[in-house]
Scaffold this motif. Structure first.
Motif, PDB file in Angstrom:
ATOM      1  N   ALA A   8       0.816  -1.105   0.080  1.00 29.71           N
ATOM      2  CA  ALA A   8      -0.133  -0.071   0.328  1.00 29.71           C
ATOM      3  C   ALA A   8       0.829   1.026  -0.146  1.00 29.71           C
ATOM      4  CB  ALA A   8      -0.785  -0.113   1.050  1.00 29.71           C
ATOM      5  N   LEU A   9       2.041   0.957   0.759  1.00 34.57           N
ATOM      6  CA  LEU A   9       2.780   2.837   1.021  1.00 34.57           C
ATOM      7  C   LEU A   9       2.791   2.651  -0.561  1.00 34.57           C
ATOM      8  CD1 LEU A   9       4.674   1.388   4.285  1.00 34.57           C
ATOM      9  CD2 LEU A   9       2.834   3.520   3.747  1.00 34.57           C
ATOM     10  N   ALA A  10       3.649   1.685  -1.499  1.00 39.62           N
ATOM     11  CA  ALA A  10       4.396   1.850  -2.373  1.00 39.62           C
ATOM     12  C   ALA A  10       3.537   2.312  -3.445  1.00 39.62           C
ATOM     13  CB  ALA A  10       4.881   0.645  -3.496  1.00 39.62           C
ATOM     14  N   GLY A  16       9.531   2.860   1.714  1.00 46.99           N
ATOM     15  CA  GLY A  16      10.610   3.417   2.488  1.00 46.99           C
ATOM     16  C   GLY A  16      10.024   4.328   3.358  1.00 46.99           C
ATOM     17  N   ALA A  17       8.707   4.433   3.629  1.00 46.07           N
ATOM     18  CA  ALA A  17       8.047   5.268   4.843  1.00 46.07           C
ATOM     19  C   ALA A  17       8.174   3.780   6.223  1.00 46.07           C
ATOM     20  CB  ALA A  17       7.361   5.666   4.612  1.00 46.07           C
ATOM     21  N   SER A  18       8.465   5.142   7.372  1.00 50.43           N
ATOM     22  CA  SER A  18       8.348   4.221   8.567  1.00 50.43           C
ATOM     23  C   SER A  18       6.665   4.072   9.031  1.00 50.43           C
ATOM     24  CB  SER A  18       9.324   4.699   9.805  1.00 50.43           C
ATOM     25  OG  SER A  18       8.429   5.780  10.288  1.00 50.43           O
ATOM     26  N   TRP A  19       5.839   3.113   9.887  1.00 54.70           N
ATOM     27  CA  TRP A  19       4.841   3.154   9.994  1.00 54.70           C
ATOM     28  C   TRP A  19       4.796   1.823  11.142  1.00 54.70           C
ATOM     29  CZ3 TRP A  19       3.030  -1.852  10.317  1.00 54.70           C
ATOM     30  CH2 TRP A  19       3.998  -3.286   8.995  1.00 54.70           C
ATOM     31  N   VAL A  32       1.602   6.524   9.679  1.00 58.06           N
ATOM     32  CA  VAL A  32       3.123   6.588   8.273  1.00 58.06           C
ATOM     33  C   VAL A  32       3.722   7.618   8.866  1.00 58.06           C
ATOM     34  CG1 VAL A  32       2.833   6.592   6.339  1.00 58.06           C
ATOM     35  CG2 VAL A  32       1.451   4.821   7.186  1.00 58.06           C
ATOM     36  N   ASP A  33       4.580   7.967   8.795  1.00 60.31           N
ATOM     37  CA  ASP A  33       5.787   9.025   8.788  1.00 60.31           C
ATOM     38  C   ASP A  33       6.150   8.923   7.181  1.00 60.31           C
ATOM     39  OD1 ASP A  33       5.155  10.277  11.259  1.00 60.31           O
ATOM     40  OD2 ASP A  33       5.868   8.127  11.962  1.00 60.31           O
ATOM     41  N   TYR A  34       6.282  10.438   6.943  1.00 58.51           N
ATOM     42  CA  TYR A  34       7.533   9.879   5.246  1.00 58.51           C
ATOM     43  C   TYR A  34       7.161  11.538   5.186  1.00 58.51           C
ATOM     44  CZ  TYR A  34       8.577   8.977   0.166  1.00 58.51           C
ATOM     45  OH  TYR A  34       9.221   9.204  -0.824  1.00 58.51           O
ATOM     46  N   ALA A  35       8.658  11.942   4.872  1.00 57.54           N
ATOM     47  CA  ALA A  35       9.027  13.451   4.524  1.00 57.54           C
ATOM     48  C   ALA A  35       8.706  13.793   4.835  1.00 57.54           C
ATOM     49  CB  ALA A  35       8.765  13.450   2.519  1.00 57.54           C
ATOM     50  N   ASP A  36       8.952  14.025   5.870  1.00 53.54           N
ATOM     51  CA  ASP A  36       8.403  15.036   7.424  1.00 53.54           C
ATOM     52  C   ASP A  36       6.674  14.911   7.508  1.00 53.54           C
ATOM     53  OD1 ASP A  36      11.166  15.576   7.741  1.00 53.54           O
ATOM     54  OD2 ASP A  36      11.020  17.146   6.436  1.00 53.54           O
ATOM     55  N   ARG A  37       6.188  14.253   6.893  1.00 52.87           N
ATOM     56  CA  ARG A  37       4.739  14.325   6.749  1.00 52.87           C
ATOM     57  C   ARG A  37       3.773  13.409   7.465  1.00 52.87           C
ATOM     58  NH1 ARG A  37       1.586  17.769   2.106  1.00 52.87           N
ATOM     59  NH2 ARG A  37       3.606  19.650   2.359  1.00 52.87           N
ATOM     60  N   THR A  38       2.729  13.313   8.008  1.00 54.58           N
ATOM     61  CA  THR A  38       2.655  12.111   8.946  1.00 54.58           C
ATOM     62  C   THR A  38       0.478  11.616   8.483  1.00 54.58           C
ATOM     63  OG1 THR A  38       3.626  12.541  10.768  1.00 54.58           O
ATOM     64  CG2 THR A  38       1.639  11.225  11.191  1.00 54.58           C
ATOM     65  N   TYR A  39       0.611  10.735   7.772  1.00 56.57           N
ATOM     66  CA  TYR A  39      -0.581  10.435   7.132  1.00 56.57           C
ATOM     67  C   TYR A  39      -0.837   9.361   8.078  1.00 56.57           C
ATOM     68  CZ  TYR A  39       1.741  12.066   3.018  1.00 56.57           C
ATOM     69  OH  TYR A  39       2.505  12.984   2.721  1.00 56.57           O
ATOM     70  N   ALA A  40      -2.158   8.961   8.025  1.00 62.85           N
ATOM     71  CA  ALA A  40      -2.860   7.333   8.318  1.00 62.85           C
ATOM     72  C   ALA A  40      -3.519   6.868   7.273  1.00 62.85           C
ATOM     73  CB  ALA A  40      -4.566   8.656   9.510  1.00 62.85           C
ATOM     74  N   ALA A  88      -7.192  -8.052   0.274  1.00 65.83           N
ATOM     75  CA  ALA A  88      -8.862  -8.614   0.333  1.00 65.83           C
ATOM     76  C   ALA A  88      -8.946  -7.521   1.313  1.00 65.83           C
ATOM     77  CB  ALA A  88      -8.705  -9.856   1.398  1.00 65.83           C
ATOM     78  N   HIS A  89      -7.935  -6.166   0.844  1.00 70.84           N
ATOM     79  CA  HIS A  89      -8.450  -5.030   1.291  1.00 70.84           C
ATOM     80  C   HIS A  89      -8.267  -4.117   0.999  1.00 70.84           C
ATOM     81  CE1 HIS A  89      -7.146  -6.560   5.918  1.00 70.84           C
ATOM     82  NE2 HIS A  89      -6.424  -7.679   5.390  1.00 70.84           N
ATOM     83  N   ALA A  90      -9.477  -3.499   0.846  1.00 72.40           N
ATOM     84  CA  ALA A  90      -9.651  -1.754   0.673  1.00 72.40           C
ATOM     85  C   ALA A  90      -8.252  -1.389   1.286  1.00 72.40           C
ATOM     86  CB  ALA A  90     -10.652  -2.131   0.834  1.00 72.40           C
ATOM     87  N   VAL A  91      -7.292   0.167   0.904  1.00 75.45           N
ATOM     88  CA  VAL A  91      -6.872   0.391   1.419  1.00 75.45           C
ATOM     89  C   VAL A  91      -7.121   2.082   1.024  1.00 75.45           C
ATOM     90  CG1 VAL A  91      -3.930   1.048   2.213  1.00 75.45           C
ATOM     91  CG2 VAL A  91      -4.981  -1.192   1.602  1.00 75.45           C
ATOM     92  N   ASP A  92      -7.089   3.084   2.030  1.00 76.51           N
ATOM     93  CA  ASP A  92      -6.851   4.921   1.605  1.00 76.51           C
ATOM     94  C   ASP A  92      -5.717   5.558   2.905  1.00 76.51           C
ATOM     95  OD1 ASP A  92      -7.991   5.392   4.406  1.00 76.51           O
ATOM     96  OD2 ASP A  92     -10.139   4.593   2.876  1.00 76.51           O
ATOM     97  N   VAL A  93      -5.482   6.649   2.141  1.00 78.80           N
ATOM     98  CA  VAL A  93      -4.805   7.320   3.287  1.00 78.80           C
ATOM     99  C   VAL A  93      -4.992   8.290   3.659  1.00 78.80           C
ATOM    100  CG1 VAL A  93      -2.223   8.168   2.849  1.00 78.80           C
ATOM    101  CG2 VAL A  93      -2.372   6.181   2.439  1.00 78.80           C
ATOM    102  N   LEU A  94      -4.881   8.599   4.639  1.00 78.85           N
ATOM    103  CA  LEU A  94      -5.392  10.430   4.893  1.00 78.85           C
ATOM    104  C   LEU A  94      -4.946  11.087   5.205  1.00 78.85           C
ATOM    105  CD1 LEU A  94      -8.869   8.767   6.898  1.00 78.85           C
ATOM    106  CD2 LEU A  94      -8.516   9.215   4.633  1.00 78.85           C
ATOM    107  N   THR A  95      -5.071  12.467   5.668  1.00 77.24           N
ATOM    108  CA  THR A  95      -4.127  12.838   6.968  1.00 77.24           C
ATOM    109  C   THR A  95      -4.571  12.926   8.197  1.00 77.24           C
ATOM    110  OG1 THR A  95      -5.621  15.105   6.650  1.00 77.24           O
ATOM    111  CG2 THR A  95      -4.003  15.189   4.907  1.00 77.24           C
ATOM    112  N   TRP A  96      -2.908  13.268   8.720  1.00 75.37           N
ATOM    113  CA  TRP A  96      -2.720  13.378  10.261  1.00 75.37           C
ATOM    114  C   TRP A  96      -3.498  13.820  11.327  1.00 75.37           C
ATOM    115  CZ3 TRP A  96      -1.880   8.900  12.623  1.00 75.37           C
ATOM    116  CH2 TRP A  96      -1.610   8.595  14.109  1.00 75.37           C
TER     117      TRP A  96
END
Length: 316
Positions: A8-10, A16-19, A32-40, A88-96
């Motif tokens: 999903a991260l890819a 390479g993000a930390s999660w 998820v922490d990536y490039a000085d930003r945080t996401y859910a 089997a999972h639907a995946v989305d990403v939101l701002t933290w």
């Protein structure tokens, strides 16, 4: 699960993000922490929602964000999509969203000024309804509905509370009387009640405080419903507070400062909201702690049902 998250991260260009896992309720939520930003990043519970429902939820949240509400904003993937299937999972990403929840259900509120807090919650709830009404929903938008059928029909959204397998014969008869009474009442007044998109789960855990700002999260159960259902949801989880009457008055005052709402049927929706938990738990009886939760839900709904039916002259 690690492989699913990494795939999903890819897709979002976050290789390479930390999660780390931060919540595992209906969905699994990862920070998820990536490039000085945080996401859910959310792995949605398989089979709980259709892809169309999930995409509709994300479009609605984006509209609320554009309307000035403080909600998580959907983040498009590298291809521009808001939702992907990974296994089997639907995946989305939101701002933290920063801050902390208002509190935890079942634990006494620990805030300096609960009256002001609930007045502000009422305002934000009303703003959510107002912005939702002004939004032109896209073609294909679909979410579940807590209308008469969704609450007390043959196949309610959160299962048949009167068929909870742990009910005594007396409780089953009580809840059947409640269902019949609510069916009749909603048939009489349903068309006159304010109805539209609602959050449906504005409990303490889903209201985040960041300084003076209130933020609304977890739209997983959001859909169409009576606006009184939203007010009832917030109220019933606070009925054990010593200043409940003041909290109730403040919530309503805050709401009415933004938009009008007929409150005559609020007691009906408070008892129905309690009953929905008795149905909701049926499919979760094998989860840890479900026995104690079920007992609390039944006890609470029983007391409210008895009081409501007595007031309506529906006991026998």
């Amino acid at each position: 699960m690690n492989a699913t998250v990494e795939q999903a991260l890819a897709l979002w260009g976050f290789a390479g993000a930390s999660w780390s896992l931060v919540a595992a309720r209906e969905n699994q939520v990862f920070r998820v922490d990536y490039a000085d930003r945080t996401y859910a990043l959310r792995l949605r519970r398989p089979g709980y929602r259709t892809e169309a429902e999930l995409r509709s939820e994300l479009m609605w949240m984006a509209a609320l964000d554009r309307g000035g509400l403080h909600v998580p904003r959907p983040v498009p993937s590298a291809s521009g999509a808001l939702l992907h299937m990974v296994g089997a999972h639907a995946v989305d990403v939101l701002t933290w969203l920063p801050g902390a929840p208002v509190g935890k259900t079942g634990v006494a509120l620990q805030v300096k000024d609960s009256i002001t807090l609930f007045r502000n919650i009422g305002r934000e709830m009303a703003r959510l309804h107002e912005v939702s009404d002004s939004w032109s929903r896209p073609e294909g938008f679909t979410r579940q509905s807590w209308d008469r059928a969704g609450l007390v029909g043959e196949t309610p959204v959160w299962d048949r509370f009167w068929d909870n397998p742990t009910l005594s014969d007396a409780d089953r008869l009580l809840f059947l009387r409640l269902r019949d009474t609510a069916c009749d009442r909603l048939a009489q007044i349903g068309d006159k009640l304010d109805f539209g998109l609602i959050h449906a789960d504005l409990v303490r855990e889903n209201i985040m405080v960041d300084g003076d700002r209130l933020q609304l999260i977890d739209f997983d159960d959001g859909g169409f419903g009576y606006r009184l259902f939203d007010i009832a949801t917030t109220l019933i989880r606070n009925q054990n507070e010593p200043n409940y009457d003041g909290l109730k008055a403040a919530l309503i005052e805050g709401y009415l400062s933004v938009r009008d709402l007929d409150l005559a049927a609020l007691d009906l929706f408070i008892v129905l909201r309690a009953a929905t938990y008795v149905g909701w738990i049926i499919a979760r009886m094998n989860e840890d702690g479900s026995g104690a939760r079920n007992a609390r839900f039944v006890t609470h709904a029983r007391a409210l049902a008895r009081a409501y039916l007595s007031e309506q002259g529906a006991t026998r």
